[in-house]
Design a protein around this motif. Sequence first.
Motif, mmCIF file in Angstrom:
data_model
loop_
_atom_site.group_PDB
_atom_site.id
_atom_site.type_symbol
_atom_site.label_atom_id
_atom_site.label_comp_id
_atom_site.label_asym_id
_atom_site.label_seq_id
_atom_site.Cartn_x
_atom_site.Cartn_y
_atom_site.Cartn_z
ATOM 1 N N LEU A 167 9.349 2.046 -0.224
ATOM 2 C CA LEU A 167 8.001 2.346 -0.401
ATOM 3 C C LEU A 167 7.258 1.765 0.715
ATOM 4 O O LEU A 167 7.004 0.558 0.806
ATOM 5 C CB LEU A 167 7.525 1.922 -1.538
ATOM 6 N N ASP A 207 3.567 2.366 3.018
ATOM 7 C CA ASP A 207 2.458 2.983 3.141
ATOM 8 C C ASP A 207 2.356 4.418 2.117
ATOM 9 O O ASP A 207 1.561 5.386 2.440
ATOM 10 C CB ASP A 207 2.130 3.556 4.494
ATOM 11 N N GLY A 208 2.694 4.025 0.957
ATOM 12 C CA GLY A 208 2.559 4.913 -0.162
ATOM 13 C C GLY A 208 3.723 5.992 0.072
ATOM 14 O O GLY A 208 3.799 6.948 -0.854
ATOM 15 N N GLU A 209 4.554 6.056 1.035
ATOM 16 C CA GLU A 209 5.635 6.923 1.034
ATOM 17 C C GLU A 209 7.058 6.501 0.923
ATOM 18 O O GLU A 209 7.232 5.300 1.118
ATOM 19 C CB GLU A 209 5.525 7.603 2.616
#
Length: 280
Positions: free
Chosen positions: A86, A88-90
């Motif tokens: 995970l 940067d939120g991706e």
Amino acid sequence: MKSLENFWEELFGSDSPTLDWWERHQALNEKRNVKLVKVNGKGHIYQRMKYDQEEKVYYHLHLSMLMKQGKHFFREERTIPYEFRLKDGEIIDHRHTEINGQEEPTEKLIPDTEKVDNQERFVYDRLAAVQYAERWWNSYNPQYQKFDVDCTNYVSQCLRAGGAPMRGAPNRNQGWWYSGSSRSYSWAVAHSLRWYLSGSAQGLTGTEVDSPAELQPGDIICYDFEGDGRWNHNTIVVAKGADGMPLVNAHTSNSRQRYWSYEDSTAYTPNIQYKFFRIG
């Protein structure tokens, strides 16, 4: 409505082991005239590791599948390990977690040199063995050590729950036994248990039969996936399907009421060999 195949391809990618397994599973169901009635899935995160700019997440996907064969309904279950990064939120690198644990090396087991005539024959409690197999198929009894490659350790626990007597301690090459932090090779190594069941003349014994249809709940199946003489896996029969064939429970890739042949396994090869053992 999006199909499960399309969902997994979108989530994991077209070369995902999950998608490959699902296609194998569907093909095996078709061959057996089994219909998938309903499937439920639930994820459980069991470990998170944080780095400077990202986090690594490990989780289990638990699938519960209601199946129908003729007029017979049964529930097959699997737990599949996954991991992803995970950042940067991706979600990045979402993939099946490889099991890297290795079984212990084993020397040739010391065979029984004589049969003890006055030893009382144990009465195998098949129901107790199956009840244990059902209780612990997707978890781990804290009274025993857990292994990354846990299939034989789990099967041995089931046999012990059914009343199978231990013997041979403290020699790890002899007998079948577990004692705290030590155990026989036959307790936890697939190859060793297969040969123990073939050779034991007292205590826990196995009688080899020719067909899986001859097995009953509580019996054991051994697998040599590559057909190279090295036995890789063991399962315990917990039920019979509408066609009279065994359904099995197993650890490592935790599964419940799975069809005995493992044709839907990514470890399966056309050279696979089986051994079928009646216990007691």
